[in-house]
Design a protein around this motif. Structure first.
Motif, PDB file in Angstrom:
ATOM      1  N   THR A 152      -1.994 -14.147   3.059  1.00  0.00           N
ATOM      2  CA  THR A 152      -0.895 -13.351   3.593  1.00  0.00           C
ATOM      3  C   THR A 152      -0.618 -13.866   4.999  1.00  0.00           C
ATOM      4  O   THR A 152      -1.532 -13.883   5.826  1.00  0.00           O
ATOM      5  CB  THR A 152      -1.274 -11.859   3.641  1.00  0.00           C
ATOM      6  OG1 THR A 152      -1.622 -11.418   2.321  1.00  0.00           O
ATOM      7  CG2 THR A 152      -0.122 -11.029   4.164  1.00  0.00           C
ATOM      8  N   PRO A 153       0.612 -14.291   5.301  1.00  0.00           N
ATOM      9  CA  PRO A 153       0.862 -15.033   6.552  1.00  0.00           C
ATOM     10  C   PRO A 153       0.911 -14.150   7.809  1.00  0.00           C
ATOM     11  O   PRO A 153       1.853 -14.209   8.600  1.00  0.00           O
ATOM     12  CB  PRO A 153       2.211 -15.696   6.283  1.00  0.00           C
ATOM     13  CG  PRO A 153       2.908 -14.780   5.342  1.00  0.00           C
ATOM     14  CD  PRO A 153       1.826 -14.231   4.453  1.00  0.00           C
ATOM     15  N   PRO A 210      -6.637  -5.294   8.334  1.00  0.00           N
ATOM     16  CA  PRO A 210      -6.383  -3.863   8.094  1.00  0.00           C
ATOM     17  C   PRO A 210      -6.879  -3.391   6.729  1.00  0.00           C
ATOM     18  O   PRO A 210      -7.139  -4.193   5.823  1.00  0.00           O
ATOM     19  CB  PRO A 210      -4.861  -3.755   8.207  1.00  0.00           C
ATOM     20  CG  PRO A 210      -4.430  -4.987   8.956  1.00  0.00           C
ATOM     21  CD  PRO A 210      -5.402  -6.048   8.576  1.00  0.00           C
ATOM     22  N   GLN A 211      -6.939  -2.066   6.569  1.00  0.00           N
ATOM     23  CA  GLN A 211      -7.404  -1.485   5.310  1.00  0.00           C
ATOM     24  C   GLN A 211      -6.377  -1.634   4.191  1.00  0.00           C
ATOM     25  O   GLN A 211      -6.739  -1.780   3.019  1.00  0.00           O
ATOM     26  CB  GLN A 211      -7.738  -0.006   5.513  1.00  0.00           C
ATOM     27  CG  GLN A 211      -8.655   0.302   6.678  1.00  0.00           C
ATOM     28  CD  GLN A 211     -10.002  -0.400   6.610  1.00  0.00           C
ATOM     29  OE1 GLN A 211     -10.340  -1.041   5.626  1.00  0.00           O
ATOM     30  NE2 GLN A 211     -10.770  -0.299   7.677  1.00  0.00           N
ATOM     31  N   SER A 212      -5.092  -1.608   4.554  1.00  0.00           N
ATOM     32  CA  SER A 212      -4.048  -1.706   3.533  1.00  0.00           C
ATOM     33  C   SER A 212      -2.883  -2.528   4.083  1.00  0.00           C
ATOM     34  O   SER A 212      -2.353  -2.199   5.150  1.00  0.00           O
ATOM     35  CB  SER A 212      -3.554  -0.315   3.127  1.00  0.00           C
ATOM     36  OG  SER A 212      -2.450  -0.404   2.244  1.00  0.00           O
ATOM     37  N   VAL A 213      -2.520  -3.584   3.359  1.00  0.00           N
ATOM     38  CA  VAL A 213      -1.407  -4.443   3.761  1.00  0.00           C
ATOM     39  C   VAL A 213      -0.512  -4.677   2.555  1.00  0.00           C
ATOM     40  O   VAL A 213      -0.956  -5.216   1.537  1.00  0.00           O
ATOM     41  CB  VAL A 213      -1.894  -5.800   4.316  1.00  0.00           C
ATOM     42  CG1 VAL A 213      -0.703  -6.694   4.667  1.00  0.00           C
ATOM     43  CG2 VAL A 213      -2.798  -5.604   5.526  1.00  0.00           C
ATOM     44  N   TYR A 234      -3.515   3.878  12.823  1.00  0.00           N
ATOM     45  CA  TYR A 234      -2.115   3.526  13.068  1.00  0.00           C
ATOM     46  C   TYR A 234      -1.457   3.079  11.757  1.00  0.00           C
ATOM     47  O   TYR A 234      -2.135   2.751  10.772  1.00  0.00           O
ATOM     48  CB  TYR A 234      -2.003   2.419  14.123  1.00  0.00           C
ATOM     49  CG  TYR A 234      -2.534   1.069  13.669  1.00  0.00           C
ATOM     50  CD1 TYR A 234      -1.699   0.124  13.057  1.00  0.00           C
ATOM     51  CD2 TYR A 234      -3.876   0.728  13.852  1.00  0.00           C
ATOM     52  CE1 TYR A 234      -2.185  -1.106  12.635  1.00  0.00           C
ATOM     53  CE2 TYR A 234      -4.365  -0.496  13.441  1.00  0.00           C
ATOM     54  CZ  TYR A 234      -3.516  -1.412  12.825  1.00  0.00           C
ATOM     55  OH  TYR A 234      -4.007  -2.624  12.401  1.00  0.00           O
ATOM     56  N   ARG A 235      -0.122   3.062  11.780  1.00  0.00           N
ATOM     57  CA  ARG A 235       0.677   2.590  10.648  1.00  0.00           C
ATOM     58  C   ARG A 235       1.797   1.715  11.201  1.00  0.00           C
ATOM     59  O   ARG A 235       2.421   2.050  12.216  1.00  0.00           O
ATOM     60  CB  ARG A 235       1.268   3.772   9.875  1.00  0.00           C
ATOM     61  CG  ARG A 235       2.140   3.380   8.691  1.00  0.00           C
ATOM     62  CD  ARG A 235       2.855   4.588   8.098  1.00  0.00           C
ATOM     63  NE  ARG A 235       1.934   5.667   7.777  1.00  0.00           N
ATOM     64  CZ  ARG A 235       1.924   6.853   8.358  1.00  0.00           C
ATOM     65  NH1 ARG A 235       2.808   7.118   9.340  1.00  0.00           N
ATOM     66  NH2 ARG A 235       1.065   7.789   8.012  1.00  0.00           N
ATOM     67  N   LEU A 236       2.048   0.592  10.546  1.00  0.00           N
ATOM     68  CA  LEU A 236       3.150  -0.291  10.922  1.00  0.00           C
ATOM     69  C   LEU A 236       4.088  -0.419   9.732  1.00  0.00           C
ATOM     70  O   LEU A 236       3.660  -0.777   8.633  1.00  0.00           O
ATOM     71  CB  LEU A 236       2.625  -1.685  11.326  1.00  0.00           C
ATOM     72  CG  LEU A 236       1.673  -1.735  12.524  1.00  0.00           C
ATOM     73  CD1 LEU A 236       1.136  -3.144  12.713  1.00  0.00           C
ATOM     74  CD2 LEU A 236       2.359  -1.241  13.787  1.00  0.00           C
ATOM     75  N   ASP A 285      -3.902   1.616   8.652  1.00  0.00           N
ATOM     76  CA  ASP A 285      -5.166   1.105   9.159  1.00  0.00           C
ATOM     77  C   ASP A 285      -5.905   2.136  10.007  1.00  0.00           C
ATOM     78  O   ASP A 285      -5.283   2.943  10.717  1.00  0.00           O
ATOM     79  CB  ASP A 285      -4.905  -0.150  10.004  1.00  0.00           C
ATOM     80  CG  ASP A 285      -6.126  -1.043  10.133  1.00  0.00           C
ATOM     81  OD1 ASP A 285      -7.102  -0.837   9.392  1.00  0.00           O
ATOM     82  OD2 ASP A 285      -6.094  -1.965  10.974  1.00  0.00           O
ATOM     83  N   ALA A 286      -7.229   2.099   9.923  1.00  0.00           N
ATOM     84  CA  ALA A 286      -8.143   2.867  10.768  1.00  0.00           C
ATOM     85  C   ALA A 286      -9.510   2.237  10.583  1.00  0.00           C
ATOM     86  O   ALA A 286      -9.800   1.657   9.534  1.00  0.00           O
ATOM     87  CB  ALA A 286      -8.168   4.344  10.391  1.00  0.00           C
TER      88      ALA A 286
END
Length: 636
Positions: free
Chosen positions: A139-140, A147-150, A217-219, A267-268
């Motif tokens: 994943t670039p 992170p925990q989830s991408v 946080y969340r992006l 992510d956390a």
């Protein structure tokens, strides 16, 4: 420039009593020397019963050796004196295991000696060296820890940074802080955040979300813009750091990395304790290096810095009640109360932090969401104290009645003397005032099993309290120290030996499991709060390959970057233990790290491997992805 060179060669044997160093001192200067002695420091030590060939005698204090040549030896320019020492503390396994530094003494004058690397028979060298593969970017996005989830579904080319033209003052201030962090670490790279419109910028908006944890946080990337949601100020900083890393990756390698067009990151951290320990007693690193290391920890989203401030080799923290600790106790070398150790033998080696230094460093750490855990290593590892204040030892105890594993004689504070606790109370009072951390680390490690047994005072203590051996005496000491810490509102942290000898009530006690991986489970089952830091995987002074040319220690084996990355702290833990695995920690011991070049070679990228182990759930880790990113990790 040195006019003498010391070459060394390791001759192995199945019996260490017959293993030996062959050494050769060459006079490369223009003057004849005679009536001299040779001193050198070496991690692999001669044992007290060692035998000499072509040398008259020797003495040793820990790693410091002083050799007397045969009577009448004269060393002409260009000539070599060859001699042997048979009987070693442990086998040589790497090129830095032999003499690190040396000097000649002639009529009171000190002459520096250049030490070449230890050589060995070819069959001892596997040829293996530290390896970090090129890796593979799946994943670039350049983010570490991952992170925990991408969820990633497209990239946006040509964007260089993020635009912040909205948000609260607190949010803008946080972005400016991460801007400054990024610039300190990568001075040649662009700032990741801008606050006025410009070309090639991705708009960034903010949202506080109380449903997220304080450090979560969340992006959300969409339509060439990104929104950051955060649970608290720590989560805001962590999310901004992840964005800064993405921007740095896209700048550094735009072929492999980008800013996303559409992506969702949730992510956390996995563990609340993601630590790094640094030993500054063996080799001192000044405030500038400590501040730089804290920046590196913040970039890796680590949140604990354990500062190993005292040891046999030197006391590094100003204590106003005992000012001699950072004068006599912080110096070693010719003419000092402590002989040279582990390098820089011909010169006075010293260094200490003032209390103002500490306040500045703690303030910087706090601004980066890092808690500083001070370590005052007692009762063992106390040579610097006992040399400075001899009255803190039982004067009726025979000298050299025991030796630490590092070879120091009688190096433990005496638990039977009230003077010991009066000293520690004053020291811990000042330490507690300097460090806001809930814990003070008191060491408790590597006390020799024969310690204090010939001390008349300790014998009386053992009779009065029914104590059977050294470890039970140490447990008594730990209980007294915990009572002192409680006076100052602090809890006790220590190495896993604190649990020995019956230990102390585990309530509120935090222990670092270092000796082997199984100790983590054992301590949790005993009810302790535990940090997993096994020497076999997380001690960054361990060599990274088995080859002779690879620097590092080897008592715990080889810790390759890949094995450090792959180790899982929770393996084998019982589900019903009364204690808990609080987190993980990297430990940086500095016997071999004489300068920052060696430091960087040994510490990185393994430090980030531990950071990812502390942050990222195992199922989300990926060694090829980590390896591909590693070339962009900042170093000291």
């Amino acid at each position: 420039m040195s006019n003498f060179v010391l070459d060394s060669y390791f001759q192995p044997s199945d019996d260490l009593a017959h293993a030996r160093f062959d050494l050769a001192l060459t006079n490369t200067g223009s003057k004849t020397v005679s009536s001299f002695s040779l001193a050198f420091t070496s991690v692999t030590r001669a044992v007290n019963s060692a035998t000499l060939k072509n040398a008259a005698g020797f003495s040793r204090v820990a790693n410091f050796h002083e050799i007397t040549p045969p009577d009448g030896l004269v060393l002409q320019p260009g000539e070599t004196w060859s001699f042997s020492i048979q009987g070693l503390s442990h086998p040589g396994r790497h090129r830095l295991d032999g003499p690190k530094s040396a000097y000649l003494t002639t009529s009171g004058a000190i002459h520096d000696v250049q030490c070449t690397d230890l050589e060995a028979p070819a069959e001892l060298d596997t040829g293996e060296r530290k390896q970090v593969p090129e890796g593979q970017v799946d994943t670039p996005l350049h983010i570490v820890p991952w992170p925990q989830s991408v969820e990633f579904s497209g990239q946006k080319s040509g964007l260089a940074a993020f635009l912040i033209d909205s948000g609260t003052t607190i949010e803008k201030s946080a972005a400016a802080k991460i801007n400054a962090l990024s610039k300190r670490l990568f001075s040649a790279a662009p700032y990741p955040f801008r606050f006025a419109p410009g070309a090639d910028l991705m708009p960034l908006t903010f949202e506080s979300d109380q449903a997220l944890p304080e450090d979560g946080y969340r992006l959300q990337f969409k339509s060439a813009a990104v929104a950051i949601s955060y649970g608290g100020s720590v989560g805001l900083d962590y999310g901004l750091t992840a964005l800064a890393q993405m921007a740095f990756g896209a700048y550094s390698d735009p072929v492999s990395y980008c800013l996303p067009a559409d992506a969702h990151i949730e992510d956390a951290p996995r563990f609340s304790w993601r630590g790094t320990h640094l030993d500054v007693s063996r080799h001192f690193r000044g405030p500038k290096d400590i501040l730089r290391l804290l920046d590196i920890l913040a970039w890796a989203r680590m949140n604990i810095f354990q500062w190993h401030l005292t040891d046999d080799e030197g006391w590094r923290l100003e204590i106003k009640a005992y000012p001699e600790l950072t004068v006599s106790g912080a110096r070693r070398g010719p003419g000092c109360q402590q002989v040279a150790q582990l390098g820089y033998a011909s010169e006075v080696y010293e260094g200490a932090y003032t209390q103002d230094d500490v306040r500045d460093i703690v303030a910087h750490a706090t601004s980066l969401n890092i808690d500083v855990l001070p370590e005052i290593d007692v009762p063992g590892h106390s040579t610097a104290i006992l040399k400075t204040y001899p009255h803190l030892g039982d004067q009726a105890e025979p000298p050299e009645s025991y030796h630490s594993v590092q070879g120091y004689p009688n190096n433990a504070l005496n638990p039977a003397m009230e003077e010991t606790y009066a000293f520690l109370e004053k020291v811990f009072a000042e330490v507690a005032s300097l460090f806001p951390c809930d814990y003070i680390h008191i060491g408790g490690d590597e006390v020799d099993t024969k310690a204090w047994l010939t001390s008349p005072r300790t014998q009386r203590l053992m009779e009065e309290h029914g104590l059977k051996d050294t470890m039970e005496v140490q447990a008594y000491f730990m209980g007294r120290v915990r009572d002192i810490l409680r006076k100052f509102g602090k809890k006790l942290a220590g190495w896993d030996e604190v649990s020995h000898g019956g230990g102390i009530d585990p309530d509120g006690v935090l222990l670092m499991a270092w000796q082997k991986p199984e100790v983590t489970r054992e301590l949790i089952d005993q009810g302790y709060q535990v940090i997993c830091t096994p020497g076999q995987h997380y001690y960054l002074d361990m060599a990274q390959a088995s080859g002779w040319q690879e620097p590092g220690a080897s008592w715990a084996g080889v810790s390759t970057p890949e094995s450090a990355y792959g180790y899982e702290a929770s393996d084998g833990l019982s589900a019903s233990g009364p204690g808990a695995l609080v987190g993980v920690q990297a430990c940086i011991w500095c016997e071999h790290m004489v300068d920052n070049c060696v430091f960087n070679h040994m510490v990185f990228p393994r430090l980030y491997a531990v950071a990812e182990a502390g942050w990222t759930h195992p199922e989300n880790k990926n060694w090829p992805r980590f390896a591909a990113s590693s070339k962009f990790f900042p170093e000291l």
